[in-house]
Design a protein around this motif. Structure first.
Motif, mmCIF file in Angstrom:
data_model
loop_
_atom_site.group_PDB
_atom_site.id
_atom_site.type_symbol
_atom_site.label_atom_id
_atom_site.label_comp_id
_atom_site.label_asym_id
_atom_site.label_seq_id
_atom_site.Cartn_x
_atom_site.Cartn_y
_atom_site.Cartn_z
ATOM 1 N N LEU A 190 2.471 -8.623 -2.762
ATOM 2 C CA LEU A 190 2.119 -9.679 -1.816
ATOM 3 C C LEU A 190 1.188 -9.185 -0.712
ATOM 4 O O LEU A 190 0.929 -9.906 0.232
ATOM 5 N N LYS A 191 0.721 -7.951 -0.845
ATOM 6 C CA LYS A 191 -0.241 -7.376 0.104
ATOM 7 C C LYS A 191 0.295 -7.383 1.540
ATOM 8 O O LYS A 191 -0.414 -7.741 2.488
ATOM 9 N N CYS A 192 1.553 -6.973 1.661
ATOM 10 C CA CYS A 192 2.146 -6.885 2.997
ATOM 11 C C CYS A 192 1.612 -5.652 3.716
ATOM 12 O O CYS A 192 1.180 -4.678 3.094
ATOM 13 N N ASP A 193 1.655 -5.702 5.035
ATOM 14 C CA ASP A 193 1.186 -4.576 5.836
ATOM 15 C C ASP A 193 2.259 -3.515 6.016
ATOM 16 O O ASP A 193 1.946 -2.356 6.291
ATOM 17 N N LEU A 235 7.324 4.364 -5.256
ATOM 18 C CA LEU A 235 6.435 3.217 -5.396
ATOM 19 C C LEU A 235 5.665 2.968 -4.103
ATOM 20 O O LEU A 235 4.452 2.708 -4.128
ATOM 21 N N CYS A 236 6.351 3.072 -2.975
ATOM 22 C CA CYS A 236 5.679 2.908 -1.683
ATOM 23 C C CYS A 236 4.668 4.024 -1.455
ATOM 24 O O CYS A 236 3.560 3.782 -0.956
ATOM 25 N N MET A 237 5.031 5.241 -1.819
ATOM 26 C CA MET A 237 4.130 6.377 -1.638
ATOM 27 C C MET A 237 2.871 6.202 -2.479
ATOM 28 O O MET A 237 1.749 6.404 -1.993
ATOM 29 N N ASP A 238 3.039 5.801 -3.729
ATOM 30 C CA ASP A 238 1.893 5.647 -4.626
ATOM 31 C C ASP A 238 0.944 4.563 -4.157
ATOM 32 O O ASP A 238 -0.269 4.621 -4.407
ATOM 33 N N ASN A 239 1.488 3.545 -3.470
ATOM 34 C CA ASN A 239 0.669 2.411 -3.036
ATOM 35 C C ASN A 239 0.417 2.398 -1.536
ATOM 36 O O ASN A 239 -0.081 1.402 -0.994
ATOM 37 N N LYS A 240 0.778 3.518 -0.877
ATOM 38 C CA LYS A 240 0.546 3.673 0.559
ATOM 39 C C LYS A 240 1.123 2.496 1.363
ATOM 40 O O LYS A 240 0.484 1.974 2.284
ATOM 41 N N MET A 241 2.331 2.101 0.992
ATOM 42 C CA MET A 241 3.031 1.034 1.702
ATOM 43 C C MET A 241 3.955 1.655 2.744
ATOM 44 O O MET A 241 4.949 2.294 2.389
ATOM 45 N N PRO A 242 3.647 1.524 4.032
ATOM 46 C CA PRO A 242 4.524 2.111 5.051
ATOM 47 C C PRO A 242 5.884 1.416 5.085
ATOM 48 O O PRO A 242 5.990 0.207 4.835
ATOM 49 N N ILE A 243 6.905 2.200 5.383
ATOM 50 C CA ILE A 243 8.275 1.685 5.499
ATOM 51 C C ILE A 243 8.727 1.899 6.937
ATOM 52 O O ILE A 243 8.620 3.013 7.473
ATOM 53 N N LEU A 244 9.220 0.865 7.565
ATOM 54 C CA LEU A 244 9.742 0.977 8.918
ATOM 55 C C LEU A 244 11.231 0.656 8.881
ATOM 56 O O LEU A 244 11.622 -0.435 8.472
ATOM 57 N N VAL A 245 12.049 1.616 9.268
ATOM 58 C CA VAL A 245 13.504 1.446 9.279
ATOM 59 C C VAL A 245 13.941 1.194 10.715
ATOM 60 O O VAL A 245 13.679 2.013 11.605
ATOM 61 N N LEU A 246 14.599 0.056 10.944
ATOM 62 C CA LEU A 246 15.021 -0.270 12.311
ATOM 63 C C LEU A 246 16.354 -1.003 12.296
ATOM 64 O O LEU A 246 16.853 -1.426 11.255
ATOM 65 N N ASN A 247 16.912 -1.164 13.485
ATOM 66 C CA ASN A 247 18.199 -1.836 13.663
ATOM 67 C C ASN A 247 17.963 -3.322 13.911
ATOM 68 O O ASN A 247 17.512 -3.716 14.987
#
Length: 243
Positions: free
Chosen positions: A158-161, A209-221
């Motif tokens: 979905l081309k999310c940021d 999968l995120c690494m291969d597609n350079k999708m940043p992951i933000l972990v928060l509360n």
């Protein structure tokens, strides 16, 4: 190099990954309407900032495939039951959002036309472009894949940021902060370090999968009422997993 959009926000389109337990009652099971409404209110606040929102929800509050497998159930059957449970959670969240006048669509990777649209990537993107919240149920539609992997896949499609993993802790730690008072929280960590250190960010398939597609992951509360909004504004919140 970080960029800021013209509206002062860091992200234009997000995928929010929720655990099933986020919707649960105090004992960790079932669906608590108060919790569902609280999450819906957070999502409404994000939509009011003109941020596109897609959501993937787990099913741990209703069914855990591992429990079925441990009792001798076929693993694929146990996983399919979990995928069906994610659609139940998706419908509960949709109902809460629409009661707040947030237009919402549920799409399922497992077709069930009476209750949800089939997942079609271009249709989901069109819904997002029209300002609708899209809740993606049914996991990937395949057994042996977690909803973390479904979230990584959908965020990419979905081309999310950014993929925002909403938890009950304020980021990723080098050990369990509930057991170790000296646990250190990471503000940033690379995909490879998260994989090598086996940190509880997401499962290895989702991380890769995120690494291969350079999708940043933000972990928060998510239960910090300001965390999600501050993250969208680019303020340092939680833990960012990226290159």
């Amino acid at each position: 190099m970080e960029t800021t959009l013209s509206n002062g926000l860091k992200y234009r389109r997000i995928l929010l990954k929720l655990s099933g337990e986020a919707l649960a009652q105090e004992n960790g099971f079932g669906i608590d309407p108060n919790c569902v409404r609280a999450i819906a209110q957070r999502i409404k606040q994000v939509r009011e900032m003109n941020v596109d929102v897609a959501v993937v929800i787990g099913a741990g509050n209703l069914w855990r495939g591992r429990v079925g497998q441990n009792s001798g159930m076929d693993p694929a059957t146990a996983d399919y039951m979990g995928m069906l449970a994610t659609v139940m959670n998706a419908l509960a969240l949709m109902d809460a959002l629409e009661s707040m006048n947030v237009v919402t669509r549920v799409q399922s990777a497992i077709e069930m036309h009476s209750v949800a649209e089939p997942y079609i990537r271009r249709r989901a993107i069109r819904h997002l472009e029209k300002g609708r919240v899209v809740i993606l149920g049914g996991g990937t539609g395949n057994p042996y894949f977690t909803t973390d992997t479904a979230a990584a896949l959908r965020a990419t499609e979905l081309k999310c940021d950014v993929l925002i993993k909403a938890t009950k802790v304020d980021g990723v730690y080098d050990s369990d902060p509930k057991k170790n008072p000296n646990a250190r929280r990471f503000e940033h960590i690379t995909y490879m370090d998260a994989l090598n250190q086996r940190l509880a960010v997401m499962d290895s398939t989702a991380l890769s999968l995120c690494m291969d597609n350079k999708m940043p992951i933000l972990v928060l509360n998510l239960w910090d009422e300001t965390a999600l909004i501050r993250a969208l504004k680019g303020e340092p919140v939680g833990t960012l997993v990226s290159d």
